[in-house]
Motif scaffolding. Structure first.
Motif, PDB file in Angstrom:
ATOM      1  N   CYS A  79      -3.976  52.615  14.432  1.00 14.82           N
ATOM      2  CA  CYS A  79      -3.736  52.876  15.847  1.00 14.82           C
ATOM      3  C   CYS A  79      -2.249  53.081  16.104  1.00 14.82           C
ATOM      4  O   CYS A  79      -1.413  52.704  15.286  1.00 14.82           O
ATOM      5  CB  CYS A  79      -4.260  51.715  16.690  1.00 14.82           C
ATOM      6  N   LEU A  80      -1.948  53.672  17.244  1.00 11.80           N
ATOM      7  CA  LEU A  80      -0.556  53.854  17.630  1.00 11.80           C
ATOM      8  C   LEU A  80      -0.444  53.906  19.145  1.00 11.80           C
ATOM      9  O   LEU A  80      -1.421  54.117  19.857  1.00 11.80           O
ATOM     10  CB  LEU A  80       0.058  55.092  16.978  1.00 11.80           C
ATOM     11  N   ALA A  81       0.785  53.701  19.614  1.00 12.81           N
ATOM     12  CA  ALA A  81       1.102  53.791  21.036  1.00 12.81           C
ATOM     13  C   ALA A  81       2.545  54.260  21.143  1.00 12.81           C
ATOM     14  O   ALA A  81       3.326  54.125  20.198  1.00 12.81           O
ATOM     15  CB  ALA A  81       0.921  52.433  21.711  1.00 12.81           C
ATOM     16  N   VAL A  82       2.895  54.806  22.294  1.00 18.13           N
ATOM     17  CA  VAL A  82       4.247  55.302  22.514  1.00 18.13           C
ATOM     18  C   VAL A  82       4.887  54.491  23.637  1.00 18.13           C
ATOM     19  O   VAL A  82       4.311  54.349  24.718  1.00 18.13           O
ATOM     20  CB  VAL A  82       4.243  56.804  22.875  1.00 18.13           C
ATOM     21  N   LEU A  83       6.072  53.943  23.357  1.00 11.89           N
ATOM     22  CA  LEU A  83       6.830  53.206  24.365  1.00 11.89           C
ATOM     23  C   LEU A  83       7.476  54.182  25.346  1.00 11.89           C
ATOM     24  O   LEU A  83       7.631  55.376  25.041  1.00 11.89           O
ATOM     25  CB  LEU A  83       7.904  52.348  23.699  1.00 11.89           C
ATOM     26  N   GLY A  84       7.910  53.673  26.479  1.00 14.16           N
ATOM     27  CA  GLY A  84       8.533  54.506  27.504  1.00 14.16           C
ATOM     28  C   GLY A  84       9.782  55.225  27.022  1.00 14.16           C
ATOM     29  O   GLY A  84      10.118  56.295  27.506  1.00 14.16           O
ATOM     30  N   ASP A  85      10.471  54.643  26.032  1.00 14.43           N
ATOM     31  CA  ASP A  85      11.690  55.272  25.508  1.00 14.43           C
ATOM     32  C   ASP A  85      11.393  56.288  24.408  1.00 14.43           C
ATOM     33  O   ASP A  85      12.298  56.842  23.795  1.00 14.43           O
ATOM     34  CB  ASP A  85      12.668  54.214  25.001  1.00 14.43           C
ATOM     35  N   ILE A 128       4.018  45.167  24.676  1.00 12.03           N
ATOM     36  CA  ILE A 128       2.938  45.744  23.885  1.00 12.03           C
ATOM     37  C   ILE A 128       1.776  44.761  23.827  1.00 12.03           C
ATOM     38  O   ILE A 128       1.977  43.558  23.682  1.00 12.03           O
ATOM     39  CB  ILE A 128       3.425  46.062  22.463  1.00 12.03           C
ATOM     40  N   VAL A 129       0.566  45.284  23.932  1.00 13.77           N
ATOM     41  CA  VAL A 129      -0.651  44.495  23.763  1.00 13.77           C
ATOM     42  C   VAL A 129      -1.341  45.023  22.514  1.00 13.77           C
ATOM     43  O   VAL A 129      -1.455  46.236  22.330  1.00 13.77           O
ATOM     44  CB  VAL A 129      -1.600  44.643  24.972  1.00 13.77           C
ATOM     45  N   GLY A 130      -1.773  44.109  21.661  1.00 15.13           N
ATOM     46  CA  GLY A 130      -2.457  44.516  20.446  1.00 15.13           C
ATOM     47  C   GLY A 130      -3.555  43.557  20.080  1.00 15.13           C
ATOM     48  O   GLY A 130      -3.536  42.392  20.489  1.00 15.13           O
ATOM     49  N   SER A 131      -4.514  44.042  19.299  1.00 15.26           N
ATOM     50  CA  SER A 131      -5.621  43.199  18.866  1.00 15.26           C
ATOM     51  C   SER A 131      -5.840  43.338  17.371  1.00 15.26           C
ATOM     52  O   SER A 131      -5.760  44.426  16.804  1.00 15.26           O
ATOM     53  CB  SER A 131      -6.904  43.581  19.596  1.00 15.26           C
ATOM     54  N   ALA A 141       8.495  44.120  22.819  1.00 14.42           N
ATOM     55  CA  ALA A 141       8.704  45.122  21.768  1.00 14.42           C
ATOM     56  C   ALA A 141      10.065  44.977  21.100  1.00 14.42           C
ATOM     57  O   ALA A 141      10.208  45.262  19.914  1.00 14.42           O
ATOM     58  CB  ALA A 141       8.555  46.525  22.339  1.00 14.42           C
ATOM     59  N   ALA A 142      11.073  44.539  21.838  1.00 17.13           N
ATOM     60  CA  ALA A 142      12.422  44.444  21.282  1.00 17.13           C
ATOM     61  C   ALA A 142      12.578  43.264  20.333  1.00 17.13           C
ATOM     62  O   ALA A 142      13.259  43.365  19.314  1.00 17.13           O
ATOM     63  CB  ALA A 142      13.444  44.341  22.409  1.00 17.13           C
ATOM     64  N   THR A 143      11.932  42.136  20.646  1.00 15.87           N
ATOM     65  CA  THR A 143      12.142  40.918  19.856  1.00 15.87           C
ATOM     66  C   THR A 143      10.963  40.538  18.980  1.00 15.87           C
ATOM     67  O   THR A 143      11.116  39.769  18.036  1.00 15.87           O
ATOM     68  CB  THR A 143      12.422  39.719  20.793  1.00 15.87           C
ATOM     69  N   GLY A 144       9.763  41.031  19.308  1.00 16.26           N
ATOM     70  CA  GLY A 144       8.557  40.623  18.591  1.00 16.26           C
ATOM     71  C   GLY A 144       8.035  39.279  19.052  1.00 16.26           C
ATOM     72  O   GLY A 144       7.045  38.778  18.520  1.00 16.26           O
TER      73      GLY A 144
END
Length: 195
Positions: A79-85, A128-131, A141-144
């Motif tokens: 899976c993948l997603a795109v951040l606003g930046d 980010i939301v993930g399963s 997203a920046a720090t995990g």
């Protein structure tokens, strides 16, 4: 996926990638790749990030029909997603979620699961939301850093609703709603539909 100008981009198991007008159904462009497409997203510059069935992530240029970059995890990407930046986040069978650093073209691991990562989505604030591994996690997203976690069971798909809610498709056939802004660090899903 939908591009900034409203063009729909779709990919198939047979490797067909099509750009089409959703109002008319007319195909504007069509290409066939050497492998099937698992999932895709459109970047602001019009490039398409896609995951092929061989598990690689490709940066594809619709203007030429060619891959421009190939990015790999240790195992296949699901899976993948795109951040606003514009940065791309990918989840894999290697139990990691990784952020592609566009400057160095390297993948940086930002979170590790105990099992394969099934699905990802990005909230309006960039979280980010993930399963994967029977949990759903919300993280920065920046720090995990994991901000919130739910141990409700396996989730096969998810989508963002109203910037702070996540609609989840659970393995048991339930469609649930998860409020990411609700205070407790661990919270339950609210079932809204059963298939």
């Amino acid at each position: 996926a939908v591009s900034g100008d409203g063009v729909v981009v779709s990919g198939s198991r047979r490797g067909a990638v099509r750009l089409w007008n959703p109002a008319t159904g007319q195909v504007k462009q069509s290409f066939t790749l050497d492998k099937g497409v698992r999932c895709l997203a459109v970047l602001e510059d019009g490039h398409v990030v896609l995951v092929k069935h061989d598990g690689t992530v490709r940066l594809w240029n619709p203007a030429t029909g060619y891959d421009e970059k190939i990015i790999t995890h240790d195992k296949g990407v699901r899976c993948l997603a795109v951040l606003g930046d514009g940065h791309v986040v990918s989840g894999s069978h290697d139990k990691t979620v990784r952020l592609l650093d566009s400057a160095t073209e390297k993948l940086n691991t930002i979170i590790t699961y105990d099992e394969c990562v099934n699905c990802l989505a990005v909230l309006g604030n960039g979280d980010i939301v993930g399963s994967g591994d029977g949990t759903v996690r919300l993280w920065d997203a920046a720090t995990g850093h994991v901000k919130k976690r739910s141990n409700e069971g396996w989730v096969d798909c998810l989508a963002i609703w109203r910037d702070s809610h996540v609609v989840l498709g659970a393995e048991d056939g339930k469609v649930c709603l998860w409020n990411c802004l609700w205070n407790p660090a661990t919270s339950n899903f609210k079932p809204i539909l059963t298939h």
